[in-house]
Enzyme design. Sequence first.
Site, PDB file in Angstrom:
ATOM      1  N   CYS A  67       0.843  -1.205   0.000  1.00 56.88           N
ATOM      2  CA  CYS A  67       0.000   0.000   0.000  1.00 56.88           C
ATOM      3  C   CYS A  67       0.877   1.254   0.000  1.00 56.88           C
ATOM      4  O   CYS A  67       0.537   2.260  -0.638  1.00 56.88           O
ATOM      5  CB  CYS A  67      -0.969   0.009   1.174  1.00 56.88           C
ATOM      6  SG  CYS A  67      -0.237  -0.267   2.798  1.00 56.88           S
ATOM      7  N   HIS A 181      -2.886   0.491   7.220  1.00 57.59           N
ATOM      8  CA  HIS A 181      -3.025   0.761   5.791  1.00 57.59           C
ATOM      9  C   HIS A 181      -2.555   2.178   5.476  1.00 57.59           C
ATOM     10  O   HIS A 181      -2.546   3.048   6.359  1.00 57.59           O
ATOM     11  CB  HIS A 181      -4.490   0.575   5.381  1.00 57.59           C
ATOM     12  CG  HIS A 181      -4.706   0.548   3.901  1.00 57.59           C
ATOM     13  ND1 HIS A 181      -3.966  -0.243   3.065  1.00 57.59           N
ATOM     14  CD2 HIS A 181      -5.573   1.226   3.102  1.00 57.59           C
ATOM     15  CE1 HIS A 181      -4.372  -0.058   1.812  1.00 57.59           C
ATOM     16  NE2 HIS A 181      -5.346   0.839   1.809  1.00 57.59           N
ATOM     17  N   ASP A 199      -8.350   4.592  -1.821  1.00 54.44           N
ATOM     18  CA  ASP A 199      -7.766   3.342  -1.327  1.00 54.44           C
ATOM     19  C   ASP A 199      -7.056   2.584  -2.452  1.00 54.44           C
ATOM     20  O   ASP A 199      -7.670   2.198  -3.442  1.00 54.44           O
ATOM     21  CB  ASP A 199      -8.896   2.492  -0.738  1.00 54.44           C
ATOM     22  CG  ASP A 199      -8.388   1.317   0.072  1.00 54.44           C
ATOM     23  OD1 ASP A 199      -7.282   0.810  -0.180  1.00 54.44           O
ATOM     24  OD2 ASP A 199      -9.127   0.891   0.988  1.00 54.44           O
TER      25      ASP A 199
END
Lengths: 238, 238
Positions: A67, A181, A199
Amino acid sequence: MKVLGSILSALLLACITTVQAETLPLPEGVISLASPEGEALLVGAEARNDYFPLSINFTTQINPAYCGPATIAMVLNALNVPRPASKKTLGLGLFDQENIFTPAADAVKPAKAILSPPYGMTLDDLGGLLAAHDLKVTDVHASESDLDAFRKTAVAELADDDHFILVNYLRKAIGQESGGHISPLGAYDADTDRFLILDVTRYKYPPVWVTAEALFAAMNTVDSDNDGKTRGYVSVSR
Amino acid sequence: MKVLGSILSALLLACITTVQAETLPLPEGVISLASPEGEALLVGAEARNDYFPLSINFTTQINPAYCGPATIAMVLNALNVPRPASKKTLGLGLFDQENIFTPAADAVKPAKAILSPPYGMTLDDLGGLLAAHDLKVTDVHASESDLDAFRKTAVAELADDDHFILVNYLRKAIGQESGGHISPLGAYDADTDRFLILDVTRYKYPPVWVTAEALFAAMNTVDSDNDGKTRGYVSVSR
Ligand SMILES: [Ca+2]
Ligand SMILES: [Ca+2]
Ligand SMILES: [Ca+2]
Ligand SMILES: [Ca+2]
């Protein structure tokens, strides 16, 4: 950042799943950008300058621990940082999740370390990797800030041409599966006091609108991989 | 589709370029989405339903011949076609430029053929590959249609939930470098009579707003790799 929990639950999911798979169901309280309500929020957002350069560089993390690299690649492209030429891109340039690891970046946190336990990167790694690209970086652990200060900074920087805001938060705290995250913010809607998270785990969730309060609480969580410091946010400019 | 010209000019470009590279300069007459004017057009677009599901699945073609596979992956994801589970995506699913080549798709046009001279795919290949994913496909060669018919169909389908419109056009005809190209349309602005092309060659150009007339003219060009038929557009739904 803990992704092991996610991996375990995904393996479980893979076992009970057939050959086809969709993104996960969204929790209550967040609003998908891919819904009439989410679209209307973007059109009526009071700060959305960063949405456009980020969305045209929107990308999917290439593995479950990436991520951070996906977020960094999006932001370097959105900032128009001079791009490395590549044969893959006809001699033109685009940052991706591999070529962001310049020698300077490797010295901060090499790809290999991100792909080894405990997997992923911390808020401090994120700031350090961006700084290795000669950017001006301010990283703020949520415990050293508060909701009002975060909102004020993030709204101003989402509205300007120079800065981008990246968030490091605990998914579980906003009802998602499940670990730490990282993703960039794209916009802010004042009427609902919500931020749009672009995201990068696009196989898992669409971009979502999350209340400032919920997002701050999800950043104000301890990252056991970062000496017990909390997660937080990074402000970056050239 | 001819990409050889692009490859040659890019090699030339690579020779005169230093270690850094940017996207190419935009020609007159097109408007970048990454500009205040382009952003305002999107906010005020009369048909932009398809922009959101496509933009959250926006992707970069992984090699110079892969505008077609990149476009197909975006549209399959945007249509929520049941996605193949993958280890890379924690057992969840997302179409990419490799896994779109199912056995049925391979039977229409295998990846290997797209990567061999004359490179890329024709309008008919594009329609055939989408049909191989059990989708309803209408492909229209521009010579069999006209500007009004194209505009009417494209505007209606950009506004609905069910259909997406993909265009196959000659870049040179809109002043870009240079050969045949494929990308999805994201929106239509009635006040300026312009369509938004979500160009998958993201290392080369940003998404651009092009007049309906210029886009139709660029589709109404002969594709020498397709028995002298013209390029055109594809309408697709589940
Ligand atoms: Ca608003
Ligand atoms: Ca900004
Ligand atoms: Ca308009
Ligand atoms: Ca549609």
